[in-house]
Design an enzyme around this catalytic site. Structure first.
Site, PDB file in Angstrom:
ATOM      1  N   ASP A 683      22.080  -9.342   7.130  1.00  0.00           N
ATOM      2  CA  ASP A 683      22.748  -8.636   6.033  1.00  0.00           C
ATOM      3  C   ASP A 683      23.054  -9.611   4.892  1.00  0.00           C
ATOM      4  O   ASP A 683      22.821  -9.315   3.711  1.00  0.00           O
ATOM      5  CB  ASP A 683      24.029  -8.011   6.613  1.00  0.00           C
ATOM      6  CG  ASP A 683      24.913  -7.422   5.545  1.00  0.00           C
ATOM      7  OD1 ASP A 683      24.494  -6.423   4.942  1.00  0.00           O
ATOM      8  OD2 ASP A 683      26.007  -7.968   5.307  1.00  0.00           O
ATOM      9  N   LYS A 687      21.385  -9.922   0.935  1.00  0.00           N
ATOM     10  CA  LYS A 687      22.161 -10.046  -0.312  1.00  0.00           C
ATOM     11  C   LYS A 687      21.725 -11.287  -1.086  1.00  0.00           C
ATOM     12  O   LYS A 687      21.650 -11.269  -2.326  1.00  0.00           O
ATOM     13  CB  LYS A 687      23.650 -10.097   0.014  1.00  0.00           C
ATOM     14  CG  LYS A 687      24.140  -8.753   0.554  1.00  0.00           C
ATOM     15  CD  LYS A 687      25.520  -8.831   1.158  1.00  0.00           C
ATOM     16  CE  LYS A 687      25.974  -7.453   1.632  1.00  0.00           C
ATOM     17  NZ  LYS A 687      27.142  -7.504   2.497  1.00  0.00           N
TER      18      LYS A 687
END
Ligand code: ADP
Ligand code: ASP
Ligand code: MG
Length: 825
Positions: A683, A687
């Site tokens: 995750d 980003k």
């Protein structure tokens, strides 16, 4: 005559099937008026069928027999269904007798080989007779005393060019004697039909039942006339062509006439005159939604909007005459239109420029050739002398009219109308504005008609910032967003003119669509209430639906985490649909796809907003974009990008084993259901890729160093097994945290982007006076080291997870979109 009458007219759509009859009977029964006159049309389509019978017979086309059979069956079936068990035999016998009469006429037509006017007059009106008999019988079966009145016995009219002329005195006398004999509370009257002065049956012209109702309400001095149809009233445009059309609360007689003349067939021109002259209030209401107030026709319009509605008539031909013969010569128009009148051509619209060099007019396409011949003949001499060029006929045209009393004296109406047409790419062939300024008409290509209507309608009826919105994934974030929007829609509209219409919501299995808007106060019930209106999800259908021509802008908000949905953005953006999302999959996936999204958006003038893909609602992407676009050099971005991992390491000081902290966080819902999704670092890596690309770095997940937190060997297996076996590694984690602590440092799981050196995702330690050491709970923190922010980095910090803040961030993106589209928020 008594003034206690209330008159109703039910159109063919209100008498098309048994359920419709039941609705009609319920209205009459429930109205509570002592005396009611109920004018009825034939069942929808019946008049067409009857006229077709005569014309087939006139052509000696023997299929009229089958058609006759099927019309009979339809009418008989209605009787059987409505009056089962209460002796429908008389009615059926009546229908059979009528068909025997009809067949006589048809046979005669067939022998003559022509569909004569009086044959049509004799046959066309039977549909009304059957409707009236059946409704009267149905009312009686429901204990409402009702009589049937055959208008051919009462109403005497002389056929005339425009509309038949009523012989008021004879008709009134006939009615009075009829009423003396018939005292039932309810009188069901056949619409459309009458007798001519010789006593032969005739009709009031197509759609003539409105006229019948208006005449009878006047004869009866009724206190009110209600025209019942299948829509909630007169609308700002034909709802079949413009789904966003709105019901008009009030319409002046003149506006109604203009609208009707230009094709809004919900009421008919001139037909209301008898009622209007007798000052009878007229309303148009919906048989199938009787609680709706409908549209009031009034002598003068009191509603203050310049344009009330739009209408269009298709199948027109534009005839153009050009030449010096017309300049300054008096009497040209008279000759022109005189010749057309003699040829029986009806002219719908005329336009002449002040140079008088050309004149053009629109006629029904079926009259076009006759019109050309008549004009050629009338101007034969001029044509011979070369003073008049060839007469140009353009078939396939549509006239579109904007109607409203308020247009008069309001500047800018024409500009707005033409502006809308230009934006929709519609070419205008001719223009006419009546001097009353109640109507502006334009002639356009028939193929553009629907698009043009939608464009002008939205140009006048909708805010320029009306957005048609589809939301995919109404889960934690998407659902919270809908709830947040629910509380803001009204003030966004009233204060800023931003009209957000959520017209589609889709889960992974089902969707709801709503032409106007889904009421956000109860979207959950709509979606999950087992409502028959939900559909199996179909994202192509959803996108088409959201991207309607009748709303100025379309946006899809993807609150799913699905790669499949992300794979559709390119298609949507290419079509001009704006996309807003907190879903990281598109921007962190394939690099070429990411690039094509940016290109497609630019090409189609669509906006793509994804602020919430990094740091939830924190202004991370916007900050970075501002730095890059204003020419700052970004040397390094470093940040805690995962709310979950932030929480884990803000809590982990060695006093509780790491695996326990993970388990507790999972139980509180702070992690994904499978905490490995957080611990893997994926995750964070996504980003990091998103930010790197925003800086122009060609980053992708494949070439990034990710030091995740899942011990080797624990990648597979169930979540419980994972949590159990994670405890075996508590000692290693304790060791790391102790080591950091002994040198006065804390652990943080971070992402780093350095344009020169690439990207990393790893667990690092920071001094206790570093900004990263001072974050709390699920905070995210991002530092930007740039040429301008070199001594001290620019820092963005705050809660970076949770449905409330993330949804708020998506909402902010949506309003940013509205701003880009011209709102001043
Ligand atoms: P009825 O059977 O009641 O006479 P019609 O079918 O003749 O009904 O007329 C009603 C229809 O007119 C509506 O269903 C609608 O589709 C159409 N229509 C066209 N323009 C308008 C308008 N401006 N407002 C309302 N209805 C319109
Ligand atoms: N039934 C007639 C027609 O279709 C009259 C009406 O419906 O108003 O024209
Ligand atoms: Mg009608």
């Amino acid at each position: 005559m008594s003034t206690q009458w209330v008159a109703h007219k039910f159109g063919g759509t209100s008498l098309a099937d048994a359920d419709a009859y039941r609705a009609v009977t319920a209205i009459i029964r429930g109205s509570g008026h002592p005396r009611q006159a109920v004018v009825v049309s034939a069942a929808a389509g019946m008049t067409d069928g009857l006229i077709e019978l005569v014309s087939r017979a006139g052509r000696r086309d023997t299929t009229f027999e089958e058609l006759s059979q099927s019309l009979r069956e339809r009418q008989v079936a209605l009787v059987e269904e409505l009056l089962a068990g209460s002796g429908p035999n008389d009615l059926i016998a009546g229908i059979d007798k009528d068909f025997a009469d009809i067949e006589d006429v048809l046979r005669a037509s067939s022998v003559m080989g022509a569909a004569l006017e009086n044959a049509i007059g004799a046959v066309a009106g039977f549909g009304e007779v059957w409707s009236a008999r059946l409704l009267a019988a149905h009312l009686r079966s429901e204990d409402v005393p009702a009589a049937m009145l055959d208008a051919r016995e009462i109403l005497v009219v002389t056929p005339a060019e425009m509309a038949p002329v009523v012989d008021w005195d004879t008709s009134a006398a006939n009615l009075e004697s009829w009423l003396a004999e018939n005292t039932e509370d309810v009188v069901v009257i056949t619409g459309f039909i009458a007798s001519d002065p010789t006593g032969a049956p005739t009709t009031l012209g197509r759609n003539g039942s409105d006229y019948s109702a208006s005449i009878f309400s006047s004869l009866l001095e009724a206190r009110e006339l209600i025209i019942w149809t299948d829509v909630d009233g007169v609308m700002s445009a034909d709802p079949r062509l413009v789904p966003q059309a709105e019901v008009l609360e009030e319409l002046s007689y003149d506006e109604a006439m203009e609208l009707a003349y230009f094709g809004a067939k919900v009421i008919h021109p001139a037909t209301m005159t008898p009622a209007i002259r007798s000052n009878i209030p007229v309303t148009i209401r919906n048989t199938f939604n009787p609680s709706a107030p409908g549209t009031r026709l009034t002598p003068e319009s009191s509603v203050d909007v310049p344009v009330k509605g739009f209408a269009s008539i298709g199948d027109m031909a534009l005839v153009n005459l050009e030449g010096t013969a017309m300049i300054g010569v008096p009497g040209i128009s008279e000759r022109l239109f005189g010749s057309l009148r003699e040829a029986g051509v009806s002219v719908v619209m005329i336009s002449q420029g002040s140079s008088e060099h050309s004149i053009c007019f629109a006629v029904p396409e079926t009259h076009a050739m006759r019109a050309r011949a008549a004009v050629e003949q009338a101007f034969a001499a001029e044509r011979q002398r070369g003073l008049l060029q060839d007469i140009e006929v353009t078939p396939g045209c549509t006239i579109l009219a904007a109607v409203g009393d308020g247009m008069s004296g309001t500047p800018g109406i024409a500009a707005r109308l033409f502006g809308s047409l230009v934006r929709a790419g519609v070419n205008v062939k001719a223009i006419a504005q009546g001097s009353s300024e109640r109507n502006i008409s334009v002639v356009i290509d028939g193929a553009d008609a629907t698009r043009a209507l939608r464009a002008v309608h939205s140009g006048f009826y909708l805010s320029r910032q009306t957005l048609s919105i589809g939301l995919i994934g109404p889960g934690h974030v998407g659902g919270t967003l809908l709830d947040q929007m629910a509380g803001r829609l009204d003030s966004l509209m009233s204060e800023f003119g931003v009209d957000l219409r959520v017209r589609a919501i889709a889960t992974s299995t089902t969707m709801v669509l709503d032409e106007h808007r889904i009421d956000l106060a109860n979207w959950r019930e709509r979606l999950h209430g087992g409502d028959a209106a939900t559909l199996p999800v179909d994202l192509d259908m959803l996108a088409d639906y959201v991207h309607t021509e009748s709303v100025p802008h379309a946006a899809i908000i993807d609150c799913s985490a699905s790669a499949d949905i992300a794979s559709r953005y390119d298609d949507w953006l290419s079509q001009g649909i704006h996309v807003i999302t907190p879903n990281k999959k598109a921007n962190s996936g394939d690099l070429d796809y990411y690039r094509s999204l940016q290109q497609s958006a630019r090409r189609a003038d669509a906006h793509y907003f994804y602020e919430t893909t990094v740091g939830a609602a924190l202004p991370v992407i916007q900050t970075l974009r501002d730095l890059v676009q204003t020419g700052d050099q970004v040397h390094r971005i470093e940040g805690v990008f995962s709310g979950t991992l932030s929480y884990l390491f803000n809590s982990f000081d060695g006093s509780t084993p790491f695996s326990e902290i993970v388990r507790a966080a999972r139980d509180k819902g702070y992690t994904e259901p499978d905490p490995r999704e957080d611990l893997s670092g994926m995750d964070v890596a996504r980003k990091v890729v998103i930010l790197a690309r925003e800086m122009g770095v060609e980053a992708s997940l494949d070439d990034m160093e990710i030091e995740g937190l899942i011990p080797a060997g624990l990648e597979k297996g169930t979540v419980d097994e994972f949590l159990d076996r994670l405890a075996d590694h508590d000692a290693e984690m304790l060791d790391i945290v102790e080591k950091a602590r002994s040198s006065g440092r804390v652990l943080r799981f971070v992402g780093v982007i350095e344009p020169e050196d690439g990207c990393q995702v790893s667990l690092r330690s920071y001094d206790t006076d570093h900004p990263f050491a001072r974050i709390r709970l699920t905070d995210n923190i991002v530092t930007f080291q740039t040429a301008r922010y070199s001594e001290n980095p620019l820092v963005v910090q705050g809660p970076g997870a949770g449905p409330e803040v993330t949804a708020g961030g998506v909402f902010a993106d949506l309003l940013r979109l509205a701003n880009y589209l011209g709102a001043t928020l």
